[in-house]
Each structure stands twice: as C-alpha cells, then as structure tokens.
Design a protein around this motif. Structure first.
Motif, PDB file in Angstrom:
ATOM      1  N   GLN A 163       0.831  -1.205   0.000  1.00  0.00           N
ATOM      2  CA  GLN A 163       0.000   0.000   0.000  1.00  0.00           C
ATOM      3  C   GLN A 163       0.867   1.257   0.000  1.00  0.00           C
ATOM      4  N   GLN A 164       1.963   1.229   0.768  1.00  0.00           N
ATOM      5  CA  GLN A 164       2.859   2.385   0.795  1.00  0.00           C
ATOM      6  C   GLN A 164       3.520   2.596  -0.559  1.00  0.00           C
ATOM      7  N   ALA A 165       3.901   1.500  -1.213  1.00  0.00           N
ATOM      8  CA  ALA A 165       4.521   1.599  -2.539  1.00  0.00           C
ATOM      9  C   ALA A 165       3.528   2.156  -3.551  1.00  0.00           C
ATOM     10  N   GLN A 166       2.277   1.723  -3.466  1.00  0.00           N
ATOM     11  CA  GLN A 166       1.255   2.226  -4.381  1.00  0.00           C
ATOM     12  C   GLN A 166       0.993   3.708  -4.142  1.00  0.00           C
ATOM     13  N   ALA A 167       0.972   4.120  -2.889  1.00  0.00           N
ATOM     14  CA  ALA A 167       0.765   5.535  -2.568  1.00  0.00           C
ATOM     15  C   ALA A 167       1.939   6.362  -3.082  1.00  0.00           C
ATOM     16  N   LEU A 168       3.163   5.857  -2.926  1.00  0.00           N
ATOM     17  CA  LEU A 168       4.340   6.552  -3.432  1.00  0.00           C
ATOM     18  C   LEU A 168       4.277   6.672  -4.943  1.00  0.00           C
ATOM     19  N   GLN A 169       3.837   5.617  -5.601  1.00  0.00           N
ATOM     20  CA  GLN A 169       3.723   5.652  -7.064  1.00  0.00           C
ATOM     21  C   GLN A 169       2.715   6.713  -7.505  1.00  0.00           C
ATOM     22  N   ARG A 170       1.587   6.800  -6.823  1.00  0.00           N
ATOM     23  CA  ARG A 170       0.590   7.830  -7.162  1.00  0.00           C
ATOM     24  C   ARG A 170       1.167   9.227  -6.960  1.00  0.00           C
ATOM     25  N   GLN A 171       1.899   9.417  -5.858  1.00  0.00           N
ATOM     26  CA  GLN A 171       2.510  10.723  -5.592  1.00  0.00           C
ATOM     27  C   GLN A 171       3.528  11.071  -6.671  1.00  0.00           C
ATOM     28  N   MET A 172       4.309  10.087  -7.090  1.00  0.00           N
ATOM     29  CA  MET A 172       5.323  10.325  -8.117  1.00  0.00           C
ATOM     30  C   MET A 172       4.666  10.677  -9.448  1.00  0.00           C
ATOM     31  N   GLU A 173       3.580  10.015  -9.781  1.00  0.00           N
ATOM     32  CA  GLU A 173       2.876  10.321 -11.026  1.00  0.00           C
ATOM     33  C   GLU A 173       2.306  11.731 -10.987  1.00  0.00           C
ATOM     34  N   GLN A 174       1.754  12.121  -9.848  1.00  0.00           N
ATOM     35  CA  GLN A 174       1.212  13.475  -9.708  1.00  0.00           C
ATOM     36  C   GLN A 174       2.328  14.505  -9.800  1.00  0.00           C
ATOM     37  N   MET A 175       3.455  14.240  -9.126  1.00  0.00           N
ATOM     38  CA  MET A 175       4.586  15.153  -9.173  1.00  0.00           C
ATOM     39  C   MET A 175       5.102  15.289 -10.597  1.00  0.00           C
ATOM     40  N   GLN A 176       5.194  14.173 -11.326  1.00  0.00           N
ATOM     41  CA  GLN A 176       5.686  14.201 -12.704  1.00  0.00           C
ATOM     42  C   GLN A 176       4.751  15.037 -13.578  1.00  0.00           C
TER      43      GLN A 176
ATOM     44  N   GLY B 240      13.667  13.235  -4.988  1.00  0.00           N
ATOM     45  CA  GLY B 240      14.361  13.078  -3.718  1.00  0.00           C
ATOM     46  C   GLY B 240      13.467  13.431  -2.544  1.00  0.00           C
ATOM     47  N   ARG B 241      12.627  14.439  -2.737  1.00  0.00           N
ATOM     48  CA  ARG B 241      11.692  14.842  -1.684  1.00  0.00           C
ATOM     49  C   ARG B 241      10.698  13.718  -1.410  1.00  0.00           C
ATOM     50  N   LEU B 242      10.225  13.058  -2.471  1.00  0.00           N
ATOM     51  CA  LEU B 242       9.247  11.973  -2.313  1.00  0.00           C
ATOM     52  C   LEU B 242       9.864  10.702  -1.753  1.00  0.00           C
ATOM     53  N   THR B 243      11.041  10.362  -2.234  1.00  0.00           N
ATOM     54  CA  THR B 243      11.646   9.082  -1.861  1.00  0.00           C
ATOM     55  C   THR B 243      12.554   9.206  -0.634  1.00  0.00           C
ATOM     56  N   GLY B 244      12.730  10.395  -0.125  1.00  0.00           N
ATOM     57  CA  GLY B 244      13.590  10.580   1.025  1.00  0.00           C
ATOM     58  C   GLY B 244      15.048  10.322   0.713  1.00  0.00           C
TER      59      GLY B 244
END
Length: 122
Positions: free
Chosen positions: A28-41, A110-114
């Motif tokens: 679930q965390q990986a999926q949420a990160l993927q959604r955030q990355m797509e939005q950021m992109q 970097g902000r998203l992935t720490g």
C-alpha cells in the motif's frame, strides 16, 4: 528429544508466520508513493523553465517534458560572419535549461523518496 527430532531443530508449531500484514502495508505504501510520483511528474511537466546565454542575448524556455517552448535571439548577437558564436550560445542556453529541468525533477523525486536510490526512477 522426541522421536524423529534432530539436534538443533525446533519443533513445528501451529503459529502463523507473521509478516503477511506487513507485506500488505508495504504494498500500500509503494502504491501511494507511485501515485505521488505520477502526480509530481504531471506537475513538473507543466512547469516552465528559462535559461539565457551571452548575457541575455539568447533565451530558451522549456517545459518539464524537455520540450522547447520558445527561443529568443537578440538582434545584436546576429552576425552573419560569426554564425558559430550564435550556435554556441544557443547550445549553451538549451543545455542549461535542460539541466534545470533535470535538477527540478531530481529534487522533487528526492523529496518523495527521502533520498532513496530506487532503480528505474529518473
């Protein structure tokens, strides 16, 4: 020791192997990160970047998709006897605007992935 037991082996238990819920949480965390990355992109692709060369004689604007939006050349820098200088200035400005796009992208990731180095990302 019981019959059939070897030294160093633990007896079997009926306890479930923990971690199933942990794996689900990580997914679930990986999926949420993927959604955030797509939005950021998508947001990054809409941004505009600008760079100049030759003291502002050349200006290049690009978007986050690395598409050139505009190229402005000051008439003062156009010299038919020195086309190479003009070409060099254009190349310098284009390269700089592309570096800006890359830097913004790396910063956002970097902000998203720490700061984690995740293969396949950027």
């Amino acid at each position: 020791m019981g019959k059939g037991m070897k030294a160093g082996k633990k007896p079997k238990t009926n306890r479930p192997m923990g971690g199933g819920g942990n794996m689900q949480k990580q997914l679930q965390q990986a999926q949420a990160l993927q959604r955030q990355m797509e939005q950021m992109q998508a947001e990054l692709e809409e941004k505009e970047f600008s760079a100049t060369a030759g003291g502002g004689a050349i200006e290049v604007k690009a978007n986050g998709k690395k598409e050139i939006l505009s190229l402005t050349i000051d008439k003062e820098v156009v010299d038919p006897d020195d086309v190479e200088m003009l070409q060099d200035l254009i190349i310098a400005a284009v390269n700089e605007v592309m570096r800006q796009v890359d830097a913004a992208s790396e910063s956002e990731m970097g902000r998203l992935t720490g700061g984690l180095n995740i293969p396949g990302i950027m």
